[in-house]
Enzyme design. Structure first.
Site, PDB file in Angstrom:
ATOM      1  N   GLU A 425      50.812   4.444  86.699  1.00  0.00           N
ATOM      2  CA  GLU A 425      52.368   4.896  86.848  1.00  0.00           C
ATOM      3  C   GLU A 425      52.533   4.700  88.294  1.00  0.00           C
ATOM      4  OE1 GLU A 425      50.519   6.471  84.673  1.00  0.00           O
ATOM      5  OE2 GLU A 425      51.700   6.323  83.043  1.00  0.00           O
ATOM      6  N   HIS A 495      53.196  15.001  75.223  1.00  0.00           N
ATOM      7  CA  HIS A 495      54.530  14.339  74.959  1.00  0.00           C
ATOM      8  C   HIS A 495      55.658  15.106  74.994  1.00  0.00           C
ATOM      9  CE1 HIS A 495      50.845  11.972  73.487  1.00  0.00           C
ATOM     10  NE2 HIS A 495      51.681  10.833  73.855  1.00  0.00           N
TER      11      HIS A 495
END
Ligand code: TPP
Length: 694
Positions: A425, A495
């Site tokens: 990321e 998530h």
């Protein structure tokens, strides 16, 4: 030793003068500090021979530079003046790189293509990768942005900062994409007090890079000016011609302590320091000039005295320069030219009738339309492409993102504009920072908010700060799309997370958090057409919900930032919310209506900035305020909203401001645990009822 090609006596003396100027600037700035006329100093001493050579091999305003704090001699060679350096030292308004905002030696000078650097050790590598990729892209697309055919991206570092994970992320991209980057590792043996043997096995980065087969690695004695000159010229010629990266590891010395805050006698033995001093490149070069008859000791003394006198005169002038205006502290956080909160971005939909499309579809259409319109836009992230292996593209339907938001973009606009990034990321955001600083418009994706954290340094300390720290000379207007939130049944704690308040605490960053397909589409277009860095939060629970679907609003539809939407009008309670809880609040409001309670719902739509005026007007009418959000309660963004209402709407209130958020825990995999964690309609009903009873 014979002089290398292109080197003359005059050039030798000029190089020596630059080295002496660099060293004497260090001395002068340390002296200013002692007199309390400067406030920080970090020396370039010991690195001069290497960096003058680097400056001579590279081309200012042609190549691009991510120069770290020891690169004073490089900056002088490229064309930054001693006066400009002294302006940085005293924090003057006229400091050309940052207007007194950054500590000295955090180089940045747009006229030379020296990109503004932060103090973060290690963030430069990914930005260099982005900067280099931007160059290839600008040429391939023939964009009207500065770019040279044979440009080099110079990126320097100490041997310590090479330990950062981002170095390895960047190296992967640089080598895989064969980017024209010169990585210069200035190995002075110590990262403050930590010796290089503590950084990685063997204490030498060069042999550890053997697996990067196409990376040319050179090791040089950085104290020997002529060796540096020859080796760096060779490295640069190779990069210019072959368009391949080179890493040069140069061993050098650090005769002065790390910075003014350090005393290296505390952790280095006198013999070690003496050895360093005897290998000092400046000393060795003066000896070379004398021994080989290019100068005499007396002439070098005269040269040094002239430099000192010149710096003395400059110091007087610089000390008379104004400090920055205190009011400038708020300048250059956002673009002054393109104001994404202005009514210029209040463009209505062409039609509100017709087939309704879900949020994922309208976001996808917006990306398609904007990419067709603006060749500067490129899209990358994890799994955002249709199919990395282009040869298979015609035989598969295509991935286009785990939520399909980028589906079909690679097929339509090509693999150089839409591509998968490595699973890293920081790499996604760091590269976007580098690309956007060269005028491109990266619209990148972080697959799940839960995994944004490796990119935090690039988001917080880089993306958001570039414009401000460079006093408006550079900007980094990338859009970072992120799927956020829960209410998914079975997604679990990794998530389902929210956390917008953490980013709301970052000045310089805009944040969108839409709750309908229409707003998502309009806000994304505004984000893309604007010039600010934007964190674009997409509630993944809503991507495919028919209840927030809308007709296609056309390809000019925009929603300005900082303008809330009144979802329904009401008399008794103002309910402020955003994202998924907008719809749960609406459901609750319908039920409360039957009980005779009229709830006004305000959807903030953007968190930074947020629309206080609309909230205040509503509270003035209802005299009660409840904030509902999906994120956990403590330090959630509701706390900011509540505090502002309490402070500025106090006389309108008939009850304390109330907040409802998730339990301060984590979403469970079991639907029972998820339900217990996140605010439900029943919780909202209860909160409104008790608030109205107060
Ligand atoms: C990410 C980050 N961590 C810590 C620091 C504090 N810091 C500044 S310089 C430095 C040492 C850097 O050593 P090296 O990369 O070897 O460069 P040198 O100073 O030796 O030239 C440290 C730890 C920082 N600026 N950034």
């Amino acid at each position: 030793m014979r002089l290398p090609r292109g080197m003359t006596r005059a050039k030798l003396i000029e190089a020596y003068k630059t080295m002496v100027t660099s060293r004497k600037l260090d001395d002068r700035e340390m002296n200013l500090l002692k007199k309390n006329q400067a406030f920080f100093h970090i020396p370039g001493a010991g690195h001069e021979a290497l960096l003058v050579a680097a400056g001579l091999a590279l081309k200012p305003a042609h190549d691009w530079f991510l120069a770290y704090y020891r690169d004073r001699a490089l900056m002088l060679t490229l064309g930054m003046s001693p006066r400009e350096m002294l302006l940085c030292s005293v924090g003057a308004a006229a400091d050309p790189g940052s207007g007194g905002r950054q500590i000295p030696s955090n180089w940045g000078l747009d006229r030379l293509n020296v990109i503004s650097r932060s103090s973060c050790q290690g963030t430069q590598f990914l930005q260099a990768a982005g900067c280099a990729q931007a160059g290839s892209y600008i040429r391939a697309k023939d964009l009207d942005l500065p770019c040279a055919e044979d440009e080099i991206i110079y990126c320097s570092t100490g041997e310590g900062a090479v330990s950062q994970g981002e170095f390895w992320e960047a190296l992967t991209v640089i080598v895989n994409r064969s980017l024209p980057v010169l990585l210069l590792v200035e190995d002075n043996g110590y990262a403050i007090s930590t010796p290089s043997t503590e950084q990685y096995p063997g204490g030498n980065i060069a042999p550890l890079l053997a697996g990067f087969e196409t990376l040319r690695v050179q090791q040089i004695d950085g104290n020997d000016f002529l060796v540096c000159y020859r080796e760096l010229a060779s490295a640069c010629a190779y990069i210019r011609k072959e368009r391949r990266p080179v890493l040069v590891r140069a061993t050098i010395t650090r005769p002065y302590s790390h910075s003014v805050s350090d005393d290296q006698k505390q952790y280095r033995l006198p013999a070690d320091l003496d050895a360093d001093r005897s290998r000092d490149g400046l000393l060795l070069f003066s000896k070379y000039l004398i021994d080989n008859g290019y100068s005499t000791a007396a002439d070098l003394d005269v040269l040094e005295a002239e430099v000192v006198a010149e710096l003395g005169a400059l110091e007087k002038d610089v000390l008379a320069q104004a400090q920055p205006d205190p009011s400038s502290i708020e300048e250059h956080l956002y673009s002054a030219q393109v104001d994404i909160t202005s009514s210029r971005f209040d463009v209505p939909p062409v039609s509100t009738a017709g087939e309704r499309h879900n949020m994922a579809t309208l976001l996808n259409r917006c990306l398609h339309q904007e990419m067709a319109r603006d060749a500067r836009i490129c899209v990358f992230g994890e799994d955002v492409a249709d199919c990395t292996l282009e040869e298979n593209l015609d035989r598969v339907s295509g991935k286009g993102g785990v939520f399909k938001v980028t589906k079909g973009l690679q097929r339509a606009y090509g693999s150089d504009r839409v591509f998968n990034a490595p699973l890293a990321e920081a790499g996604i955001v760091g590269r976007a920072v580098g690309m956007s600083m060269r005028g491109l418009k990266p619209v990148v994706e972080i697959q799940f908010f839960d995994y944004i954290w490796p990119a935090m340094m690039q988001l917080r300390n880089e993306l958001a700060t570039v414009r401000h720290r460079s006093n408006g000379t550079f900007a980094s207007p990338a859009v970072v799309r992120v799927a956020i939130g829960g209410y998914l049944r079975g997604a679990g704690m990794y998530h389902s997370q929210c956390g917008e308040s953490i980013f709301a605490h970052v000045p310089g960053l805009r944040i969108a958090y839409p709750s309908t397909a229409l707003d998502a589409c309009g806000l994304l277009r505004t984000a893309i057409r604007g010039e600010d860095p934007v964190l674009f939060l997409e509630p993944k629970h809503l991507y495919f919900q028919p209840y927030c679907a809308d007709a296609d609003p056309g390809d000019e539809f925009c929603v300005p930032f900082g303008r809330a939407r009144c979802v329904r009008e009401g008399r008794d309670v103002t309910l402020v919310t955003w994202g998924t809880t907008v719809h749960r609040s609406f459901e609750a409001a319908l039920e409360l209506e039957s009980e005779g309670l009229s709830v006004e719902i305000i959807d903030l739509r953007t968190i930074s900035p947020w629309d206080f005026d609309t909230v205040a007007a509503s509270v003035a009418k209802t005299n009660r305020a409840l904030i509902v959000h999906e994120d956990t309660l403590v330090c959630g963004f509701g706390a900011e909203v509540a505090s502002r209402i309490s402070q500025d709407c106090f006389t309108d209130l008939d009850a304390p401001v109330r907040r409802l958020g998730a339990v301060d825990s984590y979403v469970g995999y079991s639907p029972v645990l998820e339900q217990a964690m996140l605010p439900q309609v029943a919780d909202i009903l209860e909160a409104v009822r008790s608030l109205s009873r107060f």
